[in-house]
Write an enzyme that holds these catalytic residues in place. Structure first.
Site, PDB file in Angstrom:
ATOM      1  N   ALA A 252      -0.669  -4.636  -2.276  1.00  0.00           N
ATOM      2  CA  ALA A 252       0.339  -3.105  -2.429  1.00  0.00           C
ATOM      3  C   ALA A 252       1.872  -4.195  -2.554  1.00  0.00           C
ATOM      4  O   ALA A 252       2.552  -2.883  -2.522  1.00  0.00           O
ATOM      5  CB  ALA A 252       0.105  -2.572  -0.719  1.00  0.00           C
ATOM      6  N   ALA A 253       2.161  -5.679  -3.132  1.00  0.00           N
ATOM      7  CA  ALA A 253       3.064  -5.737  -3.601  1.00  0.00           C
ATOM      8  C   ALA A 253       4.495  -4.505  -4.419  1.00  0.00           C
ATOM      9  O   ALA A 253       5.136  -4.600  -4.391  1.00  0.00           O
ATOM     10  CB  ALA A 253       3.110  -6.710  -3.263  1.00  0.00           C
ATOM     11  N   GLY A 254       3.115  -5.110  -5.078  1.00  0.00           N
ATOM     12  CA  GLY A 254       3.469  -4.076  -6.500  1.00  0.00           C
ATOM     13  C   GLY A 254       3.387  -2.262  -6.511  1.00  0.00           C
ATOM     14  O   GLY A 254       5.126  -2.006  -7.008  1.00  0.00           O
ATOM     15  N   ASP A 255       2.532  -1.644  -5.376  1.00  0.00           N
ATOM     16  CA  ASP A 255       2.320  -0.306  -5.419  1.00  0.00           C
ATOM     17  C   ASP A 255       4.289  -0.457  -4.290  1.00  0.00           C
ATOM     18  O   ASP A 255       5.080   0.968  -4.115  1.00  0.00           O
ATOM     19  CB  ASP A 255       1.652   0.475  -4.383  1.00  0.00           C
ATOM     20  CG  ASP A 255       0.499  -0.327  -4.899  1.00  0.00           C
ATOM     21  OD1 ASP A 255       0.625   0.498  -6.216  1.00  0.00           O
ATOM     22  OD2 ASP A 255      -0.531  -0.208  -4.748  1.00  0.00           O
TER      23      ASP A 255
END
Length: 305
Positions: A252-255
């Site tokens: 979820a870092a990119g999200d």
């Protein structure tokens, strides 16, 4: 109070997160140390992030009539996301992701689309009024491409700010779709696939980004993991370094980056300031386990120096 409405269109999954000492090779049997059920899906992750950061967030997506459907919708509600337009499809299963996370915080992910595959262009067309009533539209690629492209078309038609996170990256995106995007936000791997060029340095990322700009993209922001991000437009390129943190889980870092960037724009921040804000948010996310369980609220972000 949020400055404008954000609409997220995309996937809603239940994540089964397996902790493993390392990512196994083909044919290898490996003993894991734990398993967790955590709400996820790129669309839902982005909606939850934006809502927890204080935005007025609506979501379009579908869940199944299985044991995960109602809990997934309830979780979005608890985060503050408006879920009135999400469909529960009784005959379908909910989207499911099996995520292996190693001791360094890196992951490998297998996704089963389930009800997400039923988010077709007719579903998007049926909610054109919602698109018309929002200000920023965020999309990813975990629902059928025809629905993504139709949503881009409608958002552009109604002069909305359109943000596409091309994940997972298709082999290509039609030029007429690229030309309707205000912001394309891939990671290194996705940029490499879409541009057909290697992305093994910041300079290479800039050259690859220029290829997509030549096809009509207005602004491109490539996330580079520990190397931060690179903003490329017709005015040039700006590199924004990452914060140095101990990564526990990069899920979820990119999200979170994409959603936080949209929230920054919604609050009137400049593009570079919005990228800086998104960098802070994603740097917190990687220090915690899970997808939505790792997403900070606004007070935690604002307290970060």
């Amino acid at each position: 109070m949020a400055a404008c409405k954000i609409l997220v269109i995309g996937s809603i999954n239940m994540d089964l997160v397996l902790r493993v000492p390392y990512i196994p090779q083909v044919g290898e049997t490996l003993l894991g140390s734990s398993v967790q059920r955590i709400p996820g899906g790129k669309g839902a992750n982005q909606a939850v992030t934006a809502a927890k950061l204080g935005a007025d967030v609506y979501m379009l997506g579908k869940v199944g009539g299985d044991e995960f459907g109602d809990p997934l919708i309830d979780n979005l509600n608890q985060a503050g996301v408006h879920t009135d337009h999400i469909d529960l499809v009784s005959e379908a299963s909910s989207g499911l992701a099996v995520i292996q996370v190693n001791d360094e915080g890196d992951n490998s992910i297998v996704v089963l689309a389930g009800a997400n595959d039923l988010c077709n262009k007719d579903y998007i067309l049926a909610h054109e009024d919602l698109v018309k009533d929002t200000d920023i539209v965020i999309l990813q690629m975990e629902i059928p491409y025809e629905a993504v492209y139709k949503a881009v078309e409608l958002a552009s038609k109604h002069n909305k700010t359109v943000i596409l996170n091309p994940a997972p990256a298709p082999d290509s995106i039609p030029d007429d779709v690229l030309g309707k995007l205000d912001y394309l936000i891939p990671n290194e791997t996705e940029l490499q696939k879409l541009s057909g060029q290697p992305v093994d340095s910041i300079a290479a990322a800039e050259e690859a980004a220029k290829i997509l700009l030549s096809k009509g993209v207005s602004n491109l922001i490539v996330t580079l993991g520990s190397n931060g991000s690179l903003y490329v437009s017709a005015n040039g390129a700006v590199h924004v370094p990452a914060r140095t943190v101990k990564a526990v889980d990069t899920t979820a870092a990119g999200d979170s980056f994409v959603a936080a960037f949209a929230v920054g724009l919604s609050e009137g921040k400049s593009v570079e300031a919005a990228i800086g804000f998104a960098t802070k948010v994603s740097s917190i996310v990687v220090t915690k386990s899970g997808a939505q369980t790792s997403i900070p609220d606004r007070s935690e972000v604002d307290a970060l120096v």
